[in-house]
Design a protein around this motif. Structure first.
Motif, PDB file in Angstrom:
ATOM      1  N   ARG A 113      -5.469  82.866   9.007  1.00  0.00           N
ATOM      2  CA  ARG A 113      -5.297  81.614   9.744  1.00  0.00           C
ATOM      3  C   ARG A 113      -4.534  81.862  11.039  1.00  0.00           C
ATOM      4  NH1 ARG A 113      -2.637  76.800   7.154  1.00  0.00           N
ATOM      5  NH2 ARG A 113      -3.311  75.933   9.157  1.00  0.00           N
ATOM      6  N   LEU A 114      -3.515  82.706  10.970  1.00  0.00           N
ATOM      7  CA  LEU A 114      -2.738  83.041  12.165  1.00  0.00           C
ATOM      8  C   LEU A 114      -3.626  83.724  13.203  1.00  0.00           C
ATOM      9  CD1 LEU A 114      -0.105  83.389  13.739  1.00  0.00           C
ATOM     10  CD2 LEU A 114       0.368  85.437  12.365  1.00  0.00           C
ATOM     11  N   ARG A 159       2.112  74.855  12.482  1.00  0.00           N
ATOM     12  CA  ARG A 159       0.707  74.818  12.067  1.00  0.00           C
ATOM     13  C   ARG A 159       0.494  75.505  10.725  1.00  0.00           C
ATOM     14  NH1 ARG A 159      -3.146  73.572  16.040  1.00  0.00           N
ATOM     15  NH2 ARG A 159      -4.647  73.904  14.351  1.00  0.00           N
ATOM     16  N   LEU A 160       1.254  76.545  10.471  1.00  0.00           N
ATOM     17  CA  LEU A 160       1.092  77.292   9.217  1.00  0.00           C
ATOM     18  C   LEU A 160       2.005  76.767   8.109  1.00  0.00           C
ATOM     19  CD1 LEU A 160       0.941  80.890  10.727  1.00  0.00           C
ATOM     20  CD2 LEU A 160      -0.972  79.568   9.824  1.00  0.00           C
ATOM     21  N   ALA A 161       2.910  75.834   8.474  1.00  0.00           N
ATOM     22  CA  ALA A 161       3.846  75.248   7.495  1.00  0.00           C
ATOM     23  C   ALA A 161       4.718  76.318   6.840  1.00  0.00           C
ATOM     24  CB  ALA A 161       3.093  74.446   6.445  1.00  0.00           C
ATOM     25  N   VAL A 162       5.220  77.244   7.661  1.00  0.00           N
ATOM     26  CA  VAL A 162       6.120  78.285   7.166  1.00  0.00           C
ATOM     27  C   VAL A 162       7.270  78.416   8.155  1.00  0.00           C
ATOM     28  CG1 VAL A 162       4.305  79.553   5.957  1.00  0.00           C
ATOM     29  CG2 VAL A 162       4.803  80.104   8.343  1.00  0.00           C
ATOM     30  N   SER A 163       8.207  79.289   7.854  1.00  0.00           N
ATOM     31  CA  SER A 163       9.340  79.516   8.744  1.00  0.00           C
ATOM     32  C   SER A 163       8.933  80.434   9.896  1.00  0.00           C
ATOM     33  CB  SER A 163      10.497  80.147   7.969  1.00  0.00           C
ATOM     34  OG  SER A 163      10.148  81.460   7.555  1.00  0.00           O
ATOM     35  N   GLU A 164       9.742  80.414  10.966  1.00  0.00           N
ATOM     36  CA  GLU A 164       9.474  81.298  12.099  1.00  0.00           C
ATOM     37  C   GLU A 164       9.614  82.766  11.687  1.00  0.00           C
ATOM     38  OE1 GLU A 164      11.790  80.212  15.484  1.00  0.00           O
ATOM     39  OE2 GLU A 164      11.107  78.124  15.486  1.00  0.00           O
ATOM     40  N   ARG A 165      10.529  83.021  10.768  1.00  0.00           N
ATOM     41  CA  ARG A 165      10.690  84.393  10.274  1.00  0.00           C
ATOM     42  C   ARG A 165       9.418  84.876   9.584  1.00  0.00           C
ATOM     43  NH1 ARG A 165      15.380  86.386   5.969  1.00  0.00           N
ATOM     44  NH2 ARG A 165      14.719  88.586   5.876  1.00  0.00           N
ATOM     45  N   THR A 166       8.786  83.990   8.815  1.00  0.00           N
ATOM     46  CA  THR A 166       7.539  84.367   8.129  1.00  0.00           C
ATOM     47  C   THR A 166       6.437  84.641   9.137  1.00  0.00           C
ATOM     48  OG1 THR A 166       8.124  83.063   6.174  1.00  0.00           O
ATOM     49  CG2 THR A 166       5.789  83.586   6.490  1.00  0.00           C
ATOM     50  N   VAL A 167       6.381  83.853  10.216  1.00  0.00           N
ATOM     51  CA  VAL A 167       5.359  84.085  11.238  1.00  0.00           C
ATOM     52  C   VAL A 167       5.559  85.455  11.871  1.00  0.00           C
ATOM     53  CG1 VAL A 167       4.442  83.309  13.451  1.00  0.00           C
ATOM     54  CG2 VAL A 167       5.046  81.630  11.706  1.00  0.00           C
ATOM     55  N   ARG A 168       6.832  85.799  12.192  1.00  0.00           N
ATOM     56  CA  ARG A 168       7.088  87.123  12.778  1.00  0.00           C
ATOM     57  C   ARG A 168       6.625  88.227  11.834  1.00  0.00           C
ATOM     58  NH1 ARG A 168      12.239  84.767  14.196  1.00  0.00           N
ATOM     59  NH2 ARG A 168      12.342  84.324  16.453  1.00  0.00           N
ATOM     60  N   ARG A 169       6.858  88.034  10.541  1.00  0.00           N
ATOM     61  CA  ARG A 169       6.443  89.045   9.561  1.00  0.00           C
ATOM     62  C   ARG A 169       4.917  89.164   9.524  1.00  0.00           C
ATOM     63  NH1 ARG A 169       9.799  87.586   5.732  1.00  0.00           N
ATOM     64  NH2 ARG A 169       8.350  86.176   4.673  1.00  0.00           N
ATOM     65  N   ASP A 170       4.226  88.021   9.604  1.00  0.00           N
ATOM     66  CA  ASP A 170       2.757  88.059   9.613  1.00  0.00           C
ATOM     67  C   ASP A 170       2.225  88.692  10.897  1.00  0.00           C
ATOM     68  OD1 ASP A 170       2.663  86.880   7.136  1.00  0.00           O
ATOM     69  OD2 ASP A 170       2.321  84.846   7.893  1.00  0.00           O
ATOM     70  N   ALA A 180      -2.465  87.023  -2.066  1.00  0.00           N
ATOM     71  CA  ALA A 180      -3.615  86.271  -1.592  1.00  0.00           C
ATOM     72  C   ALA A 180      -3.185  85.233  -0.569  1.00  0.00           C
ATOM     73  CB  ALA A 180      -4.326  85.604  -2.762  1.00  0.00           C
ATOM     74  N   THR A 181      -1.991  84.571  -0.817  1.00  0.00           N
ATOM     75  CA  THR A 181      -1.487  83.576   0.120  1.00  0.00           C
ATOM     76  C   THR A 181      -1.143  84.225   1.447  1.00  0.00           C
ATOM     77  OG1 THR A 181      -0.614  82.260  -1.695  1.00  0.00           O
ATOM     78  CG2 THR A 181       0.278  81.824   0.487  1.00  0.00           C
ATOM     79  N   THR A 182      -0.510  85.386   1.413  1.00  0.00           N
ATOM     80  CA  THR A 182      -0.163  86.102   2.637  1.00  0.00           C
ATOM     81  C   THR A 182      -1.407  86.477   3.427  1.00  0.00           C
ATOM     82  OG1 THR A 182       1.810  86.999   1.577  1.00  0.00           O
ATOM     83  CG2 THR A 182       1.028  88.121   3.557  1.00  0.00           C
ATOM     84  N   LEU A 200       6.285  80.351  19.171  1.00  0.00           N
ATOM     85  CA  LEU A 200       6.575  80.701  17.782  1.00  0.00           C
ATOM     86  C   LEU A 200       6.755  79.445  16.936  1.00  0.00           C
ATOM     87  CD1 LEU A 200       7.207  82.890  15.677  1.00  0.00           C
ATOM     88  CD2 LEU A 200       9.603  82.792  16.419  1.00  0.00           C
ATOM     89  N   ARG A 201       7.452  78.446  17.474  1.00  0.00           N
ATOM     90  CA  ARG A 201       7.700  77.222  16.718  1.00  0.00           C
ATOM     91  C   ARG A 201       6.392  76.494  16.386  1.00  0.00           C
ATOM     92  NH1 ARG A 201      10.808  75.193  20.028  1.00  0.00           N
ATOM     93  NH2 ARG A 201       9.455  73.727  21.136  1.00  0.00           N
TER      94      ARG A 201
END
Length: 336
Positions: free
Chosen positions: A10-11, A29-40, A2-4, A23-24
């Protein structure tokens, strides 16, 4: 999971709000790592959303062209419901104006052209009213016809209906012939939908309740005219023949207020009728479950009242004044 999912939505919203994101910045804004953003971002690509990588020192990521987004599975009536809900939601929940506006744009971008046109037909002007109430029943087909005519600048032929939705027959006292209207503005105020148009037969501007119209499209274009005074809100509030009748209540009364119509209308209860009298006065007709209820609502306007009708309402106002006069300071003895 659900969080993902929530983070991916949001992304997607962030990417749709401006051209390019670093990316940074997305990670912050999402309060996660850059790696997590790439995955999303990969997750959104798998769902069919075009994620474009922008190269260079000012590069980052952006959302691809809207026409490649997967179309939302809305039929015509659902699209109509979404358009109305998003535009009227701020009236019941404060602070949603910006969010609902962005949501409406996002939904429209993902829709096929035919449904996007249906939603754009219902771009309306809201005149803010703080006492909302359920809107009168309106035929969705009539609302779509009026909204489309406003957007495309097409002349309408409209028959005026009685409050109960019936049409007076020729020879009946309240019969009126159909009007040829140039529809200029679709307005919603206090739960009622209004059409501001120029009557080609009577050569005058008029305001009509949409639920009191049976409109027919003509497909004939017209050149927009300048609304007298240029103020949509004032024009609606100062029009005496817009077809309003007070909502059905156990008691109905009226009073002349030492307030201009646009001020009274802003705070008037839903289902009431505000009439423009002059620059500093208006007449309010409203209903409630009792005469005391009407008197109490009138008191909230904190202004002088005259021409109060009927006599039962006058007595209720005096009784309310006497009751309040007997209210003592904290700790004081109550009157016997």
């Amino acid at each position: 999971m659900a969080t993902t999912s929530h983070r991916a939505l949001r992304l997607l919203s962030l990417l749709g709000s401006r051209a390019t994101w670093r990316l940074r910045d997305l990670a912050d804004r999402l309060a996660v790592s850059e790696r997590t953003v790439r995955r999303d971002l990969d997750t959104l690509r798998e769902l069919g959303y075009p994620m474009v990588t922008v190269r260079g020192p000012d590069g980052g990521y952006r959302l691809g062209s809207g026409h490649t987004l997967p179309p939302l599975l809305f039929d015509h009536d659902q699209a109509l419901a979404v358009a109305i809900a998003l535009q009227t939601a701020p009236s019941s929940v404060f602070g949603l104006q910006d969010d609902t506006a962005r949501a409406l744009v996002t939904v429209q971008q993902a829709m096929p052209d035919t449904l996007r046109a249906a939603m754009e037909s219902l771009r309306l002007t809201r005149l803010r009213n703080y006492w909302e109430f359920p809107a009168p029943s309106i035929d969705p087909a009539a609302l779509t016809t009026v909204g489309t005519a406003v957007r495309l600048r097409h002349v309408l032929v409209a028959e005026v209906l009685r409050p109960d939705g019936t049409r007076a027959a020729p020879g009946e006292p309240d019969f009126t012939a159909a009007h040829r209207l140039e529809p200029h503005h679709l307005v919603v105020w206090a739960g009622r939908w209004y059409l501001i148009g120029h009557d080609l037969d009577e050569r005058r501007w008029r305001v009509d309740r949409v639920d009191r119209l049976h409109p027919r499209p003509t497909g004939r274009r017209f050149t927009p005219r300048e609304l007298p005074g240029g103020d949509i809100a004032h024009f609606v509030m100062s029009s005496h023949d817009r077809g309003d009748t007070p909502a059905a209540w156990q008691r109905t009364g009226s009073a002349r207020l030492a307030l201009p119509a646009h001020v009274a209308a802003r705070w008037a209860p839903g289902g009431s009728v505000v009439e423009h009298l002059d620059a500093g006065h208006s007449r309010l007709t409203l209903g409630a479950w009792s005469w005391a209820g009407i008197a109490g609502i009138l008191a909230t306007f904190d202004t002088d009242l005259t021409e109060v009708q009927p006599p039962a309402l006058v007595r209720a106002c005096r009784q309310l004044a006497d009751r309040y006069a007997g209210v003592g300071e904290p700790g004081s003895a109550r009157p016997g």
